[in-house]
Design a protein around this motif. Sequence first.
Motif, short mmCIF file in Angstrom:
data_model
loop_
_atom_site.label_atom_id
_atom_site.label_comp_id
_atom_site.label_asym_id
_atom_site.label_seq_id
_atom_site.Cartn_x
_atom_site.Cartn_y
_atom_site.Cartn_z
N MET A 189 0.82 -1.22 0.00
CA MET A 189 0.00 0.00 0.00
C MET A 189 0.85 1.26 0.00
SD MET A 189 -3.11 -1.03 2.62
CE MET A 189 -3.89 0.60 2.64
N VAL A 190 2.03 1.22 0.67
CA VAL A 190 2.81 2.47 0.84
C VAL A 190 4.07 2.51 -0.03
CG1 VAL A 190 1.97 2.70 3.21
CG2 VAL A 190 4.21 1.65 2.79
N LYS A 191 4.26 1.50 -0.88
CA LYS A 191 5.49 1.42 -1.66
C LYS A 191 5.70 2.69 -2.50
CE LYS A 191 6.76 -2.70 -3.07
NZ LYS A 191 6.78 -3.96 -3.86
N ALA A 192 4.66 3.08 -3.22
CA ALA A 192 4.78 4.29 -4.07
C ALA A 192 5.03 5.53 -3.21
CB ALA A 192 3.52 4.46 -4.91
N ARG A 193 4.34 5.61 -2.10
CA ARG A 193 4.50 6.77 -1.20
C ARG A 193 5.92 6.82 -0.64
NH1 ARG A 193 2.36 7.66 4.30
NH2 ARG A 193 1.15 5.74 4.10
N ALA A 194 6.46 5.67 -0.26
CA ALA A 194 7.82 5.63 0.27
C ALA A 194 8.85 6.08 -0.76
CB ALA A 194 8.14 4.22 0.74
N TYR A 195 8.57 5.79 -2.02
CA TYR A 195 9.45 6.26 -3.10
C TYR A 195 9.18 7.72 -3.47
CZ TYR A 195 11.35 1.62 -4.19
OH TYR A 195 12.02 0.42 -4.15
N GLY A 196 8.08 8.30 -2.91
CA GLY A 196 7.74 9.69 -3.21
C GLY A 196 7.10 9.86 -4.57
N PHE B 185 3.38 11.65 -4.22
CA PHE B 185 3.11 12.06 -2.84
C PHE B 185 4.10 13.14 -2.43
CE2 PHE B 185 1.28 7.85 -3.13
CZ PHE B 185 0.11 7.93 -2.37
N SER B 186 3.71 13.92 -1.41
CA SER B 186 4.59 14.98 -0.91
C SER B 186 5.73 14.37 -0.08
CB SER B 186 3.79 15.94 -0.03
OG SER B 186 3.38 15.29 1.17
N ASP B 187 6.76 15.19 0.17
CA ASP B 187 7.87 14.73 1.00
C ASP B 187 7.39 14.35 2.40
OD1 ASP B 187 9.45 15.23 -1.12
OD2 ASP B 187 10.45 17.00 -0.29
N GLU B 188 6.43 15.13 2.91
CA GLU B 188 5.92 14.86 4.25
C GLU B 188 5.20 13.51 4.29
OE1 GLU B 188 3.67 17.48 7.67
OE2 GLU B 188 2.95 17.62 5.61
N GLU B 189 4.42 13.23 3.24
CA GLU B 189 3.71 11.95 3.16
C GLU B 189 4.71 10.80 2.99
OE1 GLU B 189 -0.57 12.94 1.11
OE2 GLU B 189 1.22 13.21 -0.12
N ARG B 190 5.73 11.05 2.17
CA ARG B 190 6.77 10.04 1.98
C ARG B 190 7.44 9.70 3.30
NH1 ARG B 190 11.79 12.64 -0.43
NH2 ARG B 190 11.85 13.27 1.76
N ASP B 191 7.83 10.74 4.06
CA ASP B 191 8.54 10.50 5.32
C ASP B 191 7.67 9.75 6.33
OD1 ASP B 191 10.66 11.74 4.19
OD2 ASP B 191 10.53 13.59 5.36
N GLY B 192 6.35 10.00 6.29
CA GLY B 192 5.45 9.27 7.18
C GLY B 192 5.49 7.77 6.90
N ALA B 193 5.54 7.42 5.60
CA ALA B 193 5.60 6.01 5.22
C ALA B 193 6.94 5.39 5.64
CB ALA B 193 5.40 5.86 3.72
N ILE B 194 8.04 6.11 5.36
CA ILE B 194 9.37 5.57 5.67
C ILE B 194 9.54 5.39 7.18
CG2 ILE B 194 11.85 6.05 5.60
CD1 ILE B 194 11.38 7.42 2.90
N PHE B 195 9.08 6.39 7.95
CA PHE B 195 9.15 6.28 9.40
C PHE B 195 8.39 5.05 9.90
CE2 PHE B 195 6.56 7.03 13.23
CZ PHE B 195 7.56 7.01 14.19
N THR B 196 7.19 4.84 9.37
CA THR B 196 6.36 3.71 9.81
C THR B 196 6.96 2.37 9.41
OG1 THR B 196 4.42 5.14 9.61
CG2 THR B 196 4.02 2.75 9.75
N LEU B 197 7.51 2.31 8.20
CA LEU B 197 8.16 1.08 7.74
C LEU B 197 9.28 0.68 8.68
CD1 LEU B 197 8.32 1.80 3.89
CD2 LEU B 197 7.17 -0.17 4.95
N HIS B 198 10.14 1.64 9.01
CA HIS B 198 11.29 1.31 9.87
C HIS B 198 10.87 1.05 11.32
CE1 HIS B 198 14.68 1.39 7.22
NE2 HIS B 198 14.32 2.54 6.69
#
Length: 771
Positions: free
Chosen positions: A652-659, A662-675
């Motif tokens: 679900m968040v793969k595209a968002r994590a790659y940005g 999605f905005s940088d803020e949305e991207r960072d939310g995904a990356i933070f949650t993944l880790h």
Amino acid sequence: MEPKISEKAWNPELEKNILKQWEEEKIYEFIPENENFTIDTPPPYPSGRPWHIGAAAHYSQIDMIARTARMAGKNVYFPIGIDRNGLPVELYTEKKHNIRMRETQRDEFLNLCREALDDLEAEMILIMKNLGISGNFANYYRTDSEEYRSLTQATFIELWNRGEVYLANRPNNYDWVSGTTIADAEITYEDIPTKLVYMKFKIQDTDKEIIIASTRPELLCACKTIIVNPEDERYTQYIGKNIIVPITNAEVKLRTHHSAQQEFGSGAVMVCSYGDQNDVALFREFEMEEIVAIGLDGKMTEAAGEYAGLKPKQARTKIIEDLESKGFVEKIEDIVHRTPVSERSKIPIEIIPMEEYYLKQKDSVEKMKKLGQEIKFHPPMHKQILMNWLESISIDWPISRRRFYGTEIPIWYCKSCSEPHVPEPGKYYKPWAEEAPFDKCTKCGKSEFVGEERTFDTWMDSSVSPLFVSKFNRDKEFFDKVYPTTIRPQAKDIVRTWLYYTLLRCEQLTGKKPWSEAWIMGYGLDEKGMKMSKSKGNAIDPLPVIEKLGADTFRFWSASEINHGYDFRCNEQKIESTKKFLSKLWNVSRFLSSFPVIESGNVNPTDKWILAELDNLVKECKKGYEEYNFFVPAIAIREFTWNLFAAHYIEMVKARAYGIGFSDEERDGAIFTLHKTLSTILKLLAPITPFITEYLWKELYSKESIHRQLQVEPESLEDQSSITKEITEFNSLVWNEKKKQNLSLKDTISIEIPDNLKSYKNDLKSMHNLA
């Protein structure tokens, strides 16, 4: 972005490097503090090929206890020992060198035993280390060391001086194969086919006869009385009359006793010395003089007349033939009889009067019951094994054995008057080989002594393991900090021996119970559900499996296959199949290593959903770890990681994590949650699979070992399990629809997102490429 983890698969060979790092960094070093978590680790016994796969699974879970406690912030003392006393090594040495213990010089035989143990011990230590067991190998102990044996002897001397030990000639369980007394706790019962012979006994001065059914007609020569139940009206008129024993023509009285069962056989029972424990009790009650029918060589004695020199089974066959030929048999039935068998030699035991040393235990039964109730058992059901055993104790514990490889009983006898003398505690004594440490006899004043040749029951050594690892009587400061120990992990088959005897002995010596918790594991079975044992030839050697598949694969199988406390089946294909989960974990971690670790981020509803599910996982794992039931976290972590985190959230968040879109803020939310999710999974999994979690943790999150981290605590987030069902069902709907339309997962499809999932719309659209 290139993944930081370049290797495409987890390589078990990396475990060796990690083991070396742990050793160099001393990350499991124990320094006593005021509060410590002490494990009374079972010292394994190296007899024959050391360990089968079930035992290796057992010890890998004991290590999980230690790692769980460390990550709970406890100061863990995890001693390692090797049990090297007793009968198994003697039998192994006899077989290996084709010799007999009693036909070999004692010193020579003991040296051969030590050599055999050294070789087997080395492989056992190798297996434990390769399993990743985080114990104190630098100072592992041996129960046959002078230091350990001197402690066993010192505890005996103390109990001797307090009057807790005595010498008595009593009927004892005798294992004629190994040539020694054994305790009740060393007996198992097997259903063995045998013959129930209905014999005709004449009633003196009448033409009447009574029928007596017995499985042991070879003991007719030792028959001293006949009993019937007082309520059995068939025999009322014959009570007190003399009965003629067939073959021997001895005259014995017919009497009543409540132990005679009217429904068994004819209801009349011959009482012999000694067919079973009931005979023992009746001989004491009636104060009858015993006839020793079976000798120490396991053969019929002179008392058996023409059957002397035969083994009981041979004598039984011959006497049945004679009974039949002389008309003394009414009928013979083939039955299955519950027979007491020596746990060691697997041969039916005999009951023979022998002079042995006894440790008082009968008077302590009620106290042991009380202490047993205070101990927390994991799982609780196995407390009943202890309680049932305590209910069955009827005699004191015979602690002397007529063997060589064991701790010697430290007694010398005056050559003149036979007065026993015990030395001062503090050193290891070998009375059979050493001069007495006394100048003269305290009773008659003579100066010549003879040393005791017997050894202790091996449980006399094993039962002081918590005292030995706590440095009892050697280092008071250390002892006061680590004793009582915290937990006793062990298998269920030695609850009535090792657990009970430890409870008894440690309370006698310290006034305290030795631990507050007991962790009991079931048996390792083969594929057919038979108990694994080296003697049956159905044991799987764990070392090749560990070397081929890796310790973590083996350990994860152990945790995910074994519901704690229950028996479990061992199958190499099943072990290998658990490797798939480690591959999934590796692939997830490798993918996430493409993204930088972000300490915080603004999370959207999708992130909040998986974090809530992660919190549920933490709660579930905490519950399992608190009970030391590793089945619970293993199953929960696999289910969450494979079927929720990887299958749904990451997609679900793969595209968002790659940005992408999605905005940088949305991207960072995904990356933070993944880790955050992965780092939590690694911590939760660390006690079970210490190698792969250590490697991934150091690669992604910290240079400090994961095994020095505190475990994750629940955050009490709002439960979103209803949303989970809706998200997973919607995703499955889309995947199935694409399959129906022969579309790839990347192709566009037009499917309406339900209103209740609108909060997750953007992630779902990017995941499924929804039009």
